[in-house]
Design a protein around this motif. Structure first.
Motif, PDB file in Angstrom:
ATOM      1  N   VAL A  50      17.661 -18.907  -0.834  1.00  0.00           N
ATOM      2  CA  VAL A  50      17.184 -19.174   0.521  1.00  0.00           C
ATOM      3  C   VAL A  50      16.938 -20.663   0.740  1.00  0.00           C
ATOM      4  O   VAL A  50      17.202 -21.187   1.825  1.00  0.00           O
ATOM      5  CB  VAL A  50      15.908 -18.347   0.817  1.00  0.00           C
ATOM      6  CG1 VAL A  50      14.741 -18.797  -0.043  1.00  0.00           C
ATOM      7  CG2 VAL A  50      15.547 -18.424   2.292  1.00  0.00           C
ATOM      8  N   VAL A  51      16.478 -21.376  -0.284  1.00  0.00           N
ATOM      9  CA  VAL A  51      16.271 -22.821  -0.143  1.00  0.00           C
ATOM     10  C   VAL A  51      17.610 -23.538  -0.054  1.00  0.00           C
ATOM     11  O   VAL A  51      17.784 -24.470   0.741  1.00  0.00           O
ATOM     12  CB  VAL A  51      15.423 -23.364  -1.304  1.00  0.00           C
ATOM     13  CG1 VAL A  51      15.258 -24.880  -1.181  1.00  0.00           C
ATOM     14  CG2 VAL A  51      14.050 -22.704  -1.328  1.00  0.00           C
ATOM     15  N   LEU A  52      18.575 -23.123  -0.871  1.00  0.00           N
ATOM     16  CA  LEU A  52      19.912 -23.711  -0.784  1.00  0.00           C
ATOM     17  C   LEU A  52      20.517 -23.492   0.602  1.00  0.00           C
ATOM     18  O   LEU A  52      21.167 -24.385   1.166  1.00  0.00           O
ATOM     19  CB  LEU A  52      20.824 -23.112  -1.856  1.00  0.00           C
ATOM     20  CG  LEU A  52      20.436 -23.408  -3.313  1.00  0.00           C
ATOM     21  CD1 LEU A  52      21.323 -22.612  -4.264  1.00  0.00           C
ATOM     22  CD2 LEU A  52      20.544 -24.907  -3.601  1.00  0.00           C
ATOM     23  N   PHE A  53      20.289 -22.313   1.165  1.00  0.00           N
ATOM     24  CA  PHE A  53      20.786 -22.020   2.508  1.00  0.00           C
ATOM     25  C   PHE A  53      20.114 -22.929   3.537  1.00  0.00           C
ATOM     26  O   PHE A  53      20.775 -23.460   4.447  1.00  0.00           O
ATOM     27  CB  PHE A  53      20.518 -20.552   2.851  1.00  0.00           C
ATOM     28  CG  PHE A  53      20.909 -20.180   4.255  1.00  0.00           C
ATOM     29  CD1 PHE A  53      22.192 -19.768   4.556  1.00  0.00           C
ATOM     30  CD2 PHE A  53      19.981 -20.261   5.289  1.00  0.00           C
ATOM     31  CE1 PHE A  53      22.559 -19.434   5.849  1.00  0.00           C
ATOM     32  CE2 PHE A  53      20.325 -19.925   6.592  1.00  0.00           C
ATOM     33  CZ  PHE A  53      21.619 -19.515   6.867  1.00  0.00           C
ATOM     34  N   LEU A  54      18.804 -23.128   3.412  1.00  0.00           N
ATOM     35  CA  LEU A  54      18.084 -23.963   4.360  1.00  0.00           C
ATOM     36  C   LEU A  54      18.508 -25.430   4.271  1.00  0.00           C
ATOM     37  O   LEU A  54      18.526 -26.146   5.279  1.00  0.00           O
ATOM     38  CB  LEU A  54      16.584 -23.842   4.136  1.00  0.00           C
ATOM     39  CG  LEU A  54      15.966 -22.499   4.568  1.00  0.00           C
ATOM     40  CD1 LEU A  54      14.520 -22.401   4.095  1.00  0.00           C
ATOM     41  CD2 LEU A  54      16.040 -22.330   6.087  1.00  0.00           C
ATOM     42  N   LEU A  55      18.865 -25.886   3.084  1.00  0.00           N
ATOM     43  CA  LEU A  55      19.399 -27.245   2.951  1.00  0.00           C
ATOM     44  C   LEU A  55      20.731 -27.374   3.688  1.00  0.00           C
ATOM     45  O   LEU A  55      20.999 -28.389   4.344  1.00  0.00           O
ATOM     46  CB  LEU A  55      19.567 -27.612   1.476  1.00  0.00           C
ATOM     47  CG  LEU A  55      18.265 -27.853   0.695  1.00  0.00           C
ATOM     48  CD1 LEU A  55      18.540 -27.985  -0.795  1.00  0.00           C
ATOM     49  CD2 LEU A  55      17.541 -29.105   1.208  1.00  0.00           C
ATOM     50  N   ARG A  56      21.564 -26.346   3.589  1.00  0.00           N
ATOM     51  CA  ARG A  56      22.819 -26.369   4.351  1.00  0.00           C
ATOM     52  C   ARG A  56      22.547 -26.300   5.850  1.00  0.00           C
ATOM     53  O   ARG A  56      23.298 -26.880   6.646  1.00  0.00           O
ATOM     54  CB  ARG A  56      23.716 -25.203   3.915  1.00  0.00           C
ATOM     55  CG  ARG A  56      24.157 -25.286   2.476  1.00  0.00           C
ATOM     56  CD  ARG A  56      25.195 -24.219   2.134  1.00  0.00           C
ATOM     57  NE  ARG A  56      25.325 -24.065   0.700  1.00  0.00           N
ATOM     58  CZ  ARG A  56      26.259 -23.339   0.103  1.00  0.00           C
ATOM     59  NH1 ARG A  56      27.141 -22.697   0.852  1.00  0.00           N
ATOM     60  NH2 ARG A  56      26.303 -23.244  -1.209  1.00  0.00           N
ATOM     61  N   TRP A  57      21.506 -25.617   6.225  1.00  0.00           N
ATOM     62  CA  TRP A  57      21.132 -25.514   7.627  1.00  0.00           C
ATOM     63  C   TRP A  57      20.741 -26.900   8.177  1.00  0.00           C
ATOM     64  O   TRP A  57      21.081 -27.250   9.304  1.00  0.00           O
ATOM     65  CB  TRP A  57      19.995 -24.513   7.770  1.00  0.00           C
ATOM     66  CG  TRP A  57      19.361 -24.392   9.120  1.00  0.00           C
ATOM     67  CD1 TRP A  57      18.024 -24.405   9.385  1.00  0.00           C
ATOM     68  CD2 TRP A  57      20.000 -24.196  10.390  1.00  0.00           C
ATOM     69  NE1 TRP A  57      17.794 -24.249  10.729  1.00  0.00           N
ATOM     70  CE2 TRP A  57      18.993 -24.112  11.378  1.00  0.00           C
ATOM     71  CE3 TRP A  57      21.330 -24.095  10.784  1.00  0.00           C
ATOM     72  CZ2 TRP A  57      19.264 -23.943  12.723  1.00  0.00           C
ATOM     73  CZ3 TRP A  57      21.607 -23.924  12.133  1.00  0.00           C
ATOM     74  CH2 TRP A  57      20.592 -23.845  13.090  1.00  0.00           C
ATOM     75  N   ILE A  58      20.044 -27.689   7.370  1.00  0.00           N
ATOM     76  CA  ILE A  58      19.746 -29.065   7.789  1.00  0.00           C
ATOM     77  C   ILE A  58      21.038 -29.848   7.958  1.00  0.00           C
ATOM     78  O   ILE A  58      21.247 -30.529   8.978  1.00  0.00           O
ATOM     79  CB  ILE A  58      18.839 -29.779   6.761  1.00  0.00           C
ATOM     80  CG1 ILE A  58      17.513 -29.062   6.585  1.00  0.00           C
ATOM     81  CG2 ILE A  58      18.599 -31.227   7.195  1.00  0.00           C
ATOM     82  CD1 ILE A  58      16.635 -29.678   5.504  1.00  0.00           C
ATOM     83  N   LEU A  59      21.914 -29.769   6.957  1.00  0.00           N
ATOM     84  CA  LEU A  59      23.176 -30.506   7.009  1.00  0.00           C
ATOM     85  C   LEU A  59      24.005 -30.083   8.210  1.00  0.00           C
ATOM     86  O   LEU A  59      24.617 -30.920   8.890  1.00  0.00           O
ATOM     87  CB  LEU A  59      23.954 -30.288   5.705  1.00  0.00           C
ATOM     88  CG  LEU A  59      25.292 -31.006   5.582  1.00  0.00           C
ATOM     89  CD1 LEU A  59      25.121 -32.517   5.720  1.00  0.00           C
ATOM     90  CD2 LEU A  59      25.952 -30.660   4.244  1.00  0.00           C
ATOM     91  N   PHE A  60      24.012 -28.804   8.507  1.00  0.00           N
ATOM     92  CA  PHE A  60      24.741 -28.307   9.677  1.00  0.00           C
ATOM     93  C   PHE A  60      24.191 -28.949  10.946  1.00  0.00           C
ATOM     94  O   PHE A  60      24.956 -29.420  11.801  1.00  0.00           O
ATOM     95  CB  PHE A  60      24.605 -26.788   9.760  1.00  0.00           C
ATOM     96  CG  PHE A  60      25.267 -26.192  10.981  1.00  0.00           C
ATOM     97  CD1 PHE A  60      26.599 -25.814  10.954  1.00  0.00           C
ATOM     98  CD2 PHE A  60      24.549 -26.022  12.167  1.00  0.00           C
ATOM     99  CE1 PHE A  60      27.213 -25.272  12.088  1.00  0.00           C
ATOM    100  CE2 PHE A  60      25.141 -25.488  13.295  1.00  0.00           C
ATOM    101  CZ  PHE A  60      26.474 -25.112  13.254  1.00  0.00           C
ATOM    102  N   ARG A  61      22.865 -28.987  11.096  1.00  0.00           N
ATOM    103  CA  ARG A  61      22.281 -29.550  12.314  1.00  0.00           C
ATOM    104  C   ARG A  61      22.521 -31.057  12.418  1.00  0.00           C
ATOM    105  O   ARG A  61      22.713 -31.584  13.511  1.00  0.00           O
ATOM    106  CB  ARG A  61      20.775 -29.248  12.359  1.00  0.00           C
ATOM    107  CG  ARG A  61      20.490 -27.815  12.775  1.00  0.00           C
ATOM    108  CD  ARG A  61      19.001 -27.552  12.888  1.00  0.00           C
ATOM    109  NE  ARG A  61      18.375 -27.386  11.593  1.00  0.00           N
ATOM    110  CZ  ARG A  61      17.448 -28.179  11.103  1.00  0.00           C
ATOM    111  NH1 ARG A  61      17.028 -29.221  11.795  1.00  0.00           N
ATOM    112  NH2 ARG A  61      16.909 -27.939   9.925  1.00  0.00           N
TER     113      ARG A  61
END
Length: 474
Positions: free
Chosen positions: A149-160
């Motif tokens: 879930v943390v790895l996903f949230l890091l990608r979510w930052i990069l996406f934004r």
């Protein structure tokens, strides 16, 4: 919960954490070396004045409890020390809870600085570092495999970061849509680098190809971050290459580097995790999932902003900078203006007086002085001088104070400059500022004169001012 961890990202976590610690180190070093002139007790925008009018709930900071220049220096240099410890990997020697507390320290210290930094810290990469640094607290160390879930949230930052920047370009300046923005950008960007002159003189078709490639990287590739491997790794690698290209073309503080750090977290690196993989403590799973729910809820407003036609760049929606919105260069200037500050020792200032120019470290001044590479180090005054040239309104809160410090030969202020034309014991009688139009020279002009810039006087920005009188307004 078997789905909770991703052992294949063991090495990716390690690379990400060390790279993030390096960015933290640069950010704290920047604060330690520049704060006295910008934010100190005698700074241009003093922190004591700020905390007296802004409550803690709006800008949480240690400096609401007490402020002194010595305390700020301790916070900044302490942040450097903790960042160096993390860069050396000493968090791996601690128990899981100790590792998390250690990663929480630089985040809390830097939050305290950013929240009282005012205009000097009003850049998107400040919030980006804080948002990324907060998630790093929950990545863990060798006692657990990286949480999915943390790895996903890091990608979510990069996406934004990427998708938000792409959207604001397409909604903003028409030159992004007709692929001509790079005809101007390398010349008019806030702080050119040593290769920016050469980038500017690339052929027009290549500029269009660069712009088209940027649109693909920012508007299409971010969606691939959430696809299976190796596609996600390929997408992240393409983003890394794009950011390194930007590093070569200009000085953007640590914006490009923190984006690279985020992309590193999406790369699946070769190498096997320890065997057997350690079990994940229940308390750790509960904490990580609770944080994920919190951040998912806080993402509502940034997403709403991103899909809105009135999208804004670089804004925080909570005082802890946990989830933010990003974007850069929604519009591109066609002409470069620079504010040139000069002083004179003459008792009566005249046009033919001996006006001597102050030289800044990064912003263009002397037409023969070739730009240097400073990023990821952030020259805050130089960046704000670029904004001042765009509009005097940007300089309103601090420019008068800058002039006063120059009239006093203030040591801390002069340390922010490349060169002062006056000896320490003989400050100028008067200081003035003038606005010039700058353009890159052509190949022929460069060979003939050795100057990379050509400049033309536009108008007066600040009338000659002295300490005994009232410092004029721009």
């Amino acid at each position: 919960m078997g789905w909770f961890t991703a052992p294949d990202y063991w090495m990716g976590r390690l690379v990400f954490q060390r790279a993030l610690a390096a960015v933290y180190l640069v950010s704290f070093l920047t604060a330690a070396l520049q704060f006295r002139a910008l934010l100190g007790e005698r700074g241009m925008l003093p922190i004591p004045r700020f905390v007296a009018r802004v409550p803690f709930r709006r800008a949480p900071s240690l400096f609401h409890l007490r402020y002194s220049d010595r305390l700020f220096a301790q916070v900044a240099w302490g942040g450097c020390a903790v960042s160096a410890v993390l860069l050396a990997g000493l968090d791996g020697w601690l128990p899981l809870w100790g590792c998390m507390l250690l990663w929480l320290v630089p985040w809390a210290l830097y939050l305290s600085i950013v929240n009282v930094g005012q205009t000097w810290y009003g850049f998107g990469w400040e919030s980006l570092l804080l948002e990324t640094g907060f998630l790093a607290v929950f990545l863990g160390n060798g006692e657990v495999a990286p949480p999915v879930v943390v790895l996903f949230l890091l990608r979510w930052i990069l996406f934004r970061v990427e998708f938000g920047a792409g959207l604001i370009k397409m909604r903003g300046d028409a030159c992004w849509r007709n692929l001509t923005c790079l005809y101007y950008h390398h010349e008019t960007q806030p702080m050119p680098g040593p290769l920016s002159w050469f980038f500017h003189h690339l052929p027009a078709p290549l500029h269009k190809a660069e712009t088209a490639a940027n649109h693909v990287t920012q508007l299409v590739v971010p969606f691939l971050l959430f696809t299976p491997q190796p596609i996600a790794t390929a997408a992240a690698s393409l983003m890394i290459l794009t950011q390194l290209w930007l590093v070569l073309s200009g000085n953007f503080a640590w914006l490009n580097w923190i984006t690279v750090v985020l992309a590193l977290s999406a790369v699946r690196w070769p190498g096997s995790p320890p065997s057997p993989v350690p079990a994940t403590p229940l308390w750790y799973e509960v904490v990580v999932l609770a944080v994920a729910v919190l951040l998912a809820g806080l993402s509502y407003r940034p997403v709403l902003n991103m899909v809105s036609r009135r999208q804004v760049m670089n804004r925080s929606f909570d005082p802890l900078h946990l989830v933010n919105t990003y974007g850069a260069f929604g519009s591109v200037s066609r002409v470069r203006y620079e504010v040139v500050i000069e002083g004179t020792l003459d008792e009566v200032p005249r046009e033919d007086s001996d006006w001597r120019e102050y030289e800044f470290r990064g912003k263009p001044g002397d037409v023969r002085h070739w730009p240097r590479q400073f990023a990821p180090y952030h020259l805050r005054l130089d960046w704000l001088m670029w904004f001042a040239a765009l509009s005097p309104a940007y300089a309103g809160p601090w420019f008068g104070a800058l002039v006063e410090r120059l009239l006093e030969n203030d040591r801390d202020t002069l340390r922010l400059l490349r060169r002062s034309p006056f000896p320490p014991d003989r400050p100028p009688r008067y200081v003035r500022a003038r606005l010039f139009r700058y353009r890159y020279t052509t190949w022929q002009e460069l060979r003939a004169t050795g100057a990379c810039w050509d400049r033309t006087y536009v108008r007066e920005f600040l009338a000659p001012s002295r300490l005994a009188g009232t410092v004029g307004r721009a």
